[in-house]
Scaffold this motif. Structure first.
Motif, short mmCIF file in Angstrom:
data_model
loop_
_atom_site.label_atom_id
_atom_site.label_comp_id
_atom_site.label_asym_id
_atom_site.label_seq_id
_atom_site.Cartn_x
_atom_site.Cartn_y
_atom_site.Cartn_z
N THR A 63 0.83 -1.20 0.00
CA THR A 63 0.00 0.00 0.00
C THR A 63 0.87 1.25 0.00
OG1 THR A 63 -1.78 -1.15 1.16
CG2 THR A 63 -1.79 1.26 1.25
N PHE A 64 1.95 1.23 0.78
CA PHE A 64 2.88 2.36 0.78
C PHE A 64 3.46 2.57 -0.60
CE2 PHE A 64 7.38 3.56 0.84
CZ PHE A 64 7.29 4.84 1.37
N ALA A 65 3.87 1.48 -1.26
CA ALA A 65 4.44 1.58 -2.60
C ALA A 65 3.42 2.13 -3.59
CB ALA A 65 4.94 0.21 -3.07
N ALA A 66 2.15 1.71 -3.45
CA ALA A 66 1.10 2.24 -4.32
C ALA A 66 0.93 3.74 -4.12
CB ALA A 66 -0.22 1.52 -4.06
N GLY A 67 1.15 4.19 -2.88
CA GLY A 67 1.02 5.61 -2.59
C GLY A 67 2.11 6.46 -3.20
N THR A 68 3.18 5.84 -3.70
CA THR A 68 4.25 6.60 -4.34
C THR A 68 3.99 6.82 -5.82
OG1 THR A 68 5.54 4.60 -4.88
CG2 THR A 68 5.92 5.59 -2.72
N THR A 69 2.87 6.32 -6.36
CA THR A 69 2.58 6.46 -7.78
C THR A 69 1.89 7.81 -8.05
OG1 THR A 69 0.54 5.16 -7.46
CG2 THR A 69 2.52 3.99 -8.16
N ASN A 70 0.59 7.82 -8.05
CA ASN A 70 -0.16 9.06 -8.22
C ASN A 70 -1.51 8.92 -7.53
OD1 ASN A 70 -2.15 7.93 -10.25
ND2 ASN A 70 -0.24 7.66 -11.41
N THR A 71 -2.23 10.03 -7.44
CA THR A 71 -3.48 10.04 -6.69
C THR A 71 -4.50 9.07 -7.26
OG1 THR A 71 -3.11 12.36 -6.13
CG2 THR A 71 -5.33 11.50 -5.81
N ARG A 72 -4.63 9.05 -8.58
CA ARG A 72 -5.61 8.16 -9.21
C ARG A 72 -5.30 6.70 -8.92
NH1 ARG A 72 -5.24 6.72 -15.44
NH2 ARG A 72 -3.39 5.80 -14.47
N ASP A 73 -4.05 6.31 -9.10
CA ASP A 73 -3.68 4.91 -8.90
C ASP A 73 -3.73 4.51 -7.43
OD1 ASP A 73 -3.38 4.73 -11.57
OD2 ASP A 73 -1.24 4.26 -11.57
N THR A 74 -3.39 5.44 -6.54
CA THR A 74 -3.50 5.16 -5.11
C THR A 74 -4.95 4.88 -4.72
OG1 THR A 74 -1.59 6.58 -4.63
CG2 THR A 74 -3.05 6.05 -2.80
N ALA A 75 -5.87 5.70 -5.24
CA ALA A 75 -7.29 5.48 -4.96
C ALA A 75 -7.77 4.17 -5.57
CB ALA A 75 -8.11 6.65 -5.50
N ALA A 76 -7.33 3.87 -6.80
CA ALA A 76 -7.74 2.62 -7.44
C ALA A 76 -7.22 1.42 -6.66
CB ALA A 76 -7.20 2.59 -8.87
N HIS A 77 -5.99 1.51 -6.17
CA HIS A 77 -5.43 0.42 -5.37
C HIS A 77 -6.25 0.21 -4.10
CE1 HIS A 77 -2.40 -2.26 -3.66
NE2 HIS A 77 -2.51 -1.57 -2.54
N ALA A 78 -6.69 1.29 -3.48
CA ALA A 78 -7.50 1.18 -2.26
C ALA A 78 -8.81 0.46 -2.55
CB ALA A 78 -7.76 2.57 -1.68
N VAL A 79 -9.45 0.77 -3.67
CA VAL A 79 -10.70 0.11 -4.03
C VAL A 79 -10.47 -1.37 -4.32
CG1 VAL A 79 -12.58 0.02 -5.72
CG2 VAL A 79 -11.72 2.23 -4.92
N LEU A 80 -9.42 -1.68 -5.07
CA LEU A 80 -9.11 -3.07 -5.39
C LEU A 80 -8.79 -3.87 -4.13
CD1 LEU A 80 -6.92 -2.42 -8.54
CD2 LEU A 80 -9.13 -3.60 -8.52
N THR A 81 -8.08 -3.26 -3.20
CA THR A 81 -7.76 -3.93 -1.95
C THR A 81 -9.01 -4.22 -1.14
OG1 THR A 81 -5.59 -2.85 -1.88
CG2 THR A 81 -6.40 -3.78 0.17
N THR A 82 -9.93 -3.28 -1.12
CA THR A 82 -11.20 -3.49 -0.42
C THR A 82 -11.99 -4.63 -1.04
OG1 THR A 82 -11.30 -1.14 0.16
CG2 THR A 82 -13.35 -2.40 0.31
N LEU A 83 -12.04 -4.67 -2.37
CA LEU A 83 -12.74 -5.75 -3.05
C LEU A 83 -12.09 -7.10 -2.76
CD1 LEU A 83 -13.40 -4.09 -6.53
CD2 LEU A 83 -15.05 -4.48 -4.69
N THR A 84 -10.76 -7.12 -2.71
CA THR A 84 -10.04 -8.35 -2.39
C THR A 84 -10.41 -8.85 -1.00
OG1 THR A 84 -8.17 -7.68 -3.78
CG2 THR A 84 -7.76 -9.41 -2.16
N GLY A 85 -10.49 -7.93 -0.04
CA GLY A 85 -10.87 -8.31 1.32
C GLY A 85 -12.26 -8.91 1.38
N LEU A 86 -13.20 -8.34 0.62
CA LEU A 86 -14.55 -8.89 0.60
C LEU A 86 -14.56 -10.30 -0.01
CD1 LEU A 86 -16.52 -5.71 -0.57
CD2 LEU A 86 -16.43 -6.68 1.73
N ILE A 87 -13.79 -10.49 -1.08
CA ILE A 87 -13.73 -11.80 -1.72
C ILE A 87 -13.08 -12.83 -0.79
CG2 ILE A 87 -12.69 -13.09 -3.64
CD1 ILE A 87 -12.93 -10.52 -5.31
N MET A 88 -12.06 -12.41 -0.05
CA MET A 88 -11.34 -13.33 0.83
C MET A 88 -12.21 -13.86 1.95
SD MET A 88 -8.35 -14.43 0.22
CE MET A 88 -7.86 -14.94 1.87
N MET A 89 -13.27 -13.13 2.31
CA MET A 89 -14.16 -13.62 3.36
C MET A 89 -14.76 -14.96 2.99
SD MET A 89 -16.11 -10.07 4.42
CE MET A 89 -17.20 -10.94 5.55
#
Length: 246
Positions: A63-89
């Motif tokens: 997540t830290f590494a994703a934050g070094t890219t740009n605002t759009r990609d950081t936000a997209a990574h956050a959404v993808l990570t949230t979706l991954t967490g829901l799927i992992m349940m």
């Protein structure tokens, strides 16, 4: 947030004690401590806890590494990570339900059969969610962000995230299978190897290929875990019949 975690933990502990007491037919946790039993539990539970710590510590670095890219990609990574967490349940629920089935297996064939069924169910559940997201992804992702650029980026990376989630589901089942065989220390070693490689690569990968590279790296790490956990489960489950006979 802290109060919510505390209330959730206390509630979970209360439900667990109630269900265990109902299952065994007598009060639990009201006798004097038994050091030998505590040590036996620690041999399984401590490596299991360390495995979770390793995974989420490395994902924090991702997540830290994703934050070094740009605002759009950081936000997209956050959404993808949230979706991954829901799927992992889904996969985690199936993996936990499979633990007693594998632990009670009388022989190698039974343990492996329970592990295969659990893996198939976990991956199938992930694929069902994947199909739903691929078909109706845009309105669903709209619940997380109203930024068209972020939605477009998430939709572009969605197939890669779903492949990573499918590998993660399969390795989670194999890892819990090793816990059922009281070999969680082996699972910890596999995680240290796979996620250790991920850890040392995420920052240069993010600088070179952005979050696309990060999700590709996570997919590769999860795929490596499927192989390692699968081989480990196969090796240790071969002893189930021998241990029961002994």
């Amino acid at each position: 947030m802290g109060i919510a975690w505390l209330v959730g933990g206390v509630t979970s502990a209360g439900v667990a004690v109630f269900n265990v007491r109902r299952a065994v037919g007598r009060p639990v946790g009201q006798s004097r401590p038994r050091p030998r039993e505590i040590v036996k539990l620690a041999r399984v539970s401590l490596p299991l806890a360390a495995t979770v710590l390793v995974k989420f510590a490395v994902l924090g670095v991702v997540t830290f590494a994703a934050g070094t890219t740009n605002t759009r990609d950081t936000a997209a990574h956050a959404v993808l990570t949230t979706l991954t967490g829901l799927i992992m349940m889904v996969s985690l629920s199936i993996a936990q339900a499979a633990v007693p089935e594998i632990a009670r297996a009388p022989d190698t064939a039974g343990a492996r059969r329970a592990g295969r069924v659990a893996a198939l169910l976990a991956v199938s559940g992930t694929l069902v969610v994947a199909v739903l997201l691929l078909v109706a992804g845009q309105p669903f992702i709209g619940l997380f962000t109203d930024d068209p650029a972020v939605r477009e980026r998430v939709l572009g990376l969605l197939p890669l995230m779903l492949v990573s989630a499918a590998f993660d589901a399969a390795q989670a089942v194999r890892g819990m299978g090793l816990t059922a065989l009281k070999r969680s220390s082996s699972s910890l070693g596999y995680f240290a190897l796979a996620y250790g490689l991920l850890l040392v690569s995420v920052v240069p990968v993010a600088r070179t290929w952005g979050i696309t590279g990060l999700w590709a790296a996570m997919t590769a790490a999860n795929a490596l875990l499927v192989v390692l956990q699968g081989l480990g489960f196969h090796r240790h489950s071969a002893r189930v019949g021998a241990v029961a006979t002994a």
